[in-house]
Design an enzyme around this catalytic site. Structure first.
Site, PDB file in Angstrom:
ATOM      1  N   CYS A  29      -5.095   3.679   0.068  1.00  0.00           N
ATOM      2  CA  CYS A  29      -4.507   4.783   0.835  1.00  0.00           C
ATOM      3  C   CYS A  29      -3.558   4.126   1.820  1.00  0.00           C
ATOM      4  O   CYS A  29      -3.986   3.568   2.826  1.00  0.00           O
ATOM      5  CB  CYS A  29      -5.574   5.595   1.563  1.00  0.00           C
ATOM      6  SG  CYS A  29      -4.864   6.840   2.658  1.00  0.00           S
ATOM      7  N   CYS A  79      -3.492   6.158   5.436  1.00  0.00           N
ATOM      8  CA  CYS A  79      -4.641   6.157   6.357  1.00  0.00           C
ATOM      9  C   CYS A  79      -5.814   5.446   5.693  1.00  0.00           C
ATOM     10  O   CYS A  79      -5.756   4.226   5.540  1.00  0.00           O
ATOM     11  CB  CYS A  79      -4.979   7.560   6.866  1.00  0.00           C
ATOM     12  SG  CYS A  79      -5.183   8.853   5.636  1.00  0.00           S
ATOM     13  N   SER A  80      -6.844   6.189   5.276  1.00  0.00           N
ATOM     14  CA  SER A  80      -8.031   5.515   4.756  1.00  0.00           C
ATOM     15  C   SER A  80      -8.766   6.384   3.751  1.00  0.00           C
ATOM     16  O   SER A  80      -9.985   6.300   3.643  1.00  0.00           O
ATOM     17  CB  SER A  80      -8.965   5.152   5.909  1.00  0.00           C
ATOM     18  OG  SER A  80      -9.230   6.327   6.666  1.00  0.00           O
ATOM     19  N   CYS A  81      -8.035   7.243   3.036  1.00  0.00           N
ATOM     20  CA  CYS A  81      -8.673   8.182   2.109  1.00  0.00           C
ATOM     21  C   CYS A  81      -9.483   7.434   1.059  1.00  0.00           C
ATOM     22  O   CYS A  81      -9.008   6.453   0.481  1.00  0.00           O
ATOM     23  CB  CYS A  81      -7.610   9.058   1.451  1.00  0.00           C
ATOM     24  SG  CYS A  81      -6.739  10.082   2.649  1.00  0.00           S
TER      25      CYS A  81
END
Lengths: 204, 224
Positions: free
Chosen positions: A104, A107-109
């Site tokens: 991702c 962000c941090s999906c």
């Protein structure tokens, strides 16, 4: 430990967090028992063992695998794994000619229902910046070296769709039970930075 | 063009990954990380902001701050911004770490108890909406990604802007983050778009493709 500048926060940060939590509880905006329930869920109950079970079943049951690749959300739900950050799932299958890698960049999906919360490196600037532009070099840093003719597919999780890699089933595992197979399925193999563990990793 | 600090795909100079060994890495590295995660999730359950507003709150920092902060520090910055902007907490309360009785929570606010929290986590929050329109593109169509010239939250990575790719799959009619982050709940058709590394990077990696989920407004048709 590798260069982990996350682990030594200034103590004013610890205080700031503690104060904010106290304020939210004092104002009645956060129920402290609900807070503990949330933390306990993601620290102890949801994690890569869920994904490992999905993968081991797909390795063992062709009909389930076909369903998983066609409609991962429904197939994973049938095993009881539902909830936040798993509402829309896609599974990318590794083959001898194709290797998949998930990132991702924004962000941090990450597919929480099957993998839990992401490791620190997954959320770091080096991984997020480089996985899309130099995936082979990134894989090499995890000790994963693929033959040049293997095609690499990088999945950048920019929407609410979450990606899980179905790693190749290791050779020498004919006749293994799903339970035993699941021990070969590392978290990293389901992100795509490594291959599944080889059979020597499992006690016979 | 870069959107802002969080838009990291393809940037150089970020250094090695140095992953911690899988078997050794704890879910949280410190107590304060554990608490930031918990209070962010719990406060999110109050329903005062959506996931896109939460992401945008983390992204609105100065580039240097976003990159300097650790992951959960960025969560903390975002949470404080959301609490202030929603009026749930005042700047004075935050500063003094003390509740002001003149600013009680809204009377209609429902505070989840442990059972509610469990249900909310279990139920999740699907992002798809019913659609009144047909998708403009179909699998196999050639498309290019529009250059972005507006500000605000978006999920189109800078590295894909201006680049040509192909529709890999249709993903459904999903909430559009560019609007949702600014309070407007509407959907757009969502696609998986595939790009060859050769089109994205100079020099491109051999036999590598990058798949990016893109909403229809990000895309333009190529050819006829």
């Amino acid at each position: 430990m590798p260069h982990d500048h996350h682990t030594e926060p200034p103590s004013d940060l610890e205080l700031r967090v503690k104060s904010l939590e106290s304020l939210l509880v004092e104002k009645g905006l956060v129920n402290p028992e609900a807070l503990n329930e949330i933390i306990d869920t993601y620290e102890n109950k949801v994690g890569p063992m869920n994904g490992a079970r999905v993968v081991a079943k797909a390795w063992s049951d062709p009909e389930f695998k076909e369903w998983l690749l066609r409609d991962a959300t429904a197939a994973v739900k049938s095993l009881g794994y539902v909830g936040r950050q798993g509402e829309h799932l896609q599974v990318a299958e590794n083959t001898p000619k194709i290797h998949n890698l998930v990132v991702c960049t924004l962000c941090s999906c990450y597919p929480w229902t099957v993998l839990g919360l992401p490791p620190a490196w997954y959320k770091s600037a080096p991984y997020r910046s480089r996985a899309v532009s130099e995936p082979r070099a990134v894989l090499a840093e995890f000790g994963t070296v693929l033959e040049q003719q293997v095609n690499i597919r990088v999945w950048d999780s920019t929407s609410e769709v979450r990606y899980l890699v179905l790693p190749l089933r290791p050779t020498g595992t004919d006749g293994w039970s799903e339970e035993r197979l699941s021990h070969l399925v590392s978290r990293n193999s389901m992100i795509g930075v490594e291959l599944a563990r080889d059979t020597e990793a499992v006690d016979t | 063009m870069n959107n802002s600090a969080h838009d990291l795909g393809g940037r150089s100079g970020m250094g090695p990954i140095n992953p911690e060994a899988e078997e050794q890495e704890p879910v949280f590295h410190t107590e304060w990380e554990r608490r930031v995660f918990g209070i962010t999730m719990a406060a999110g359950m109050l329903g005062k902001w959506n996931i896109d507003e939460a992401r945008h709150a983390r992204e609105r920092q100065e580039e240097a701050d976003y990159l300097r902060h650790s992951y959960y520090q960025n969560w903390l910055v975002g949470l404080e911004a959301l609490l202030l902007e929603s009026g749930l907490v005042t700047a004075q309360e935050l500063q003094n770490c003390e509740a002001n009785s003149a600013n009680p929570p809204p009377s209609d606010l429902r505070i989840p108890n442990p059972e509610d929290a469990k249900k909310i986590l279990h139920r999740g929050g699907p992002a798809n909406l019913p659609s009144q329109t047909e998708p403009l593109f179909k699998t196999g169509d050639s498309v290019s990604v529009a250059e972005r010239n507006s500000s605000g939250h978006t999920r189109v990575p800078a590295y894909a802007q201006g680049v040509a790719g192909r529709i890999n799959a249709y993903r459904g009619f999903h909430i559009f983050p560019d609007k949702s982050a600014h309070g407007s709940h509407q959907g757009e058709h969502l696609y998986s778009v595939v790009f060859s590394a050769n089109a994205l990077w100079e020099p491109g990696a051999e036999n590598t493709e990058v798949f990016v989920d893109m909403w229809q407004p990000y895309l333009q048709r190529v050819g006829s």
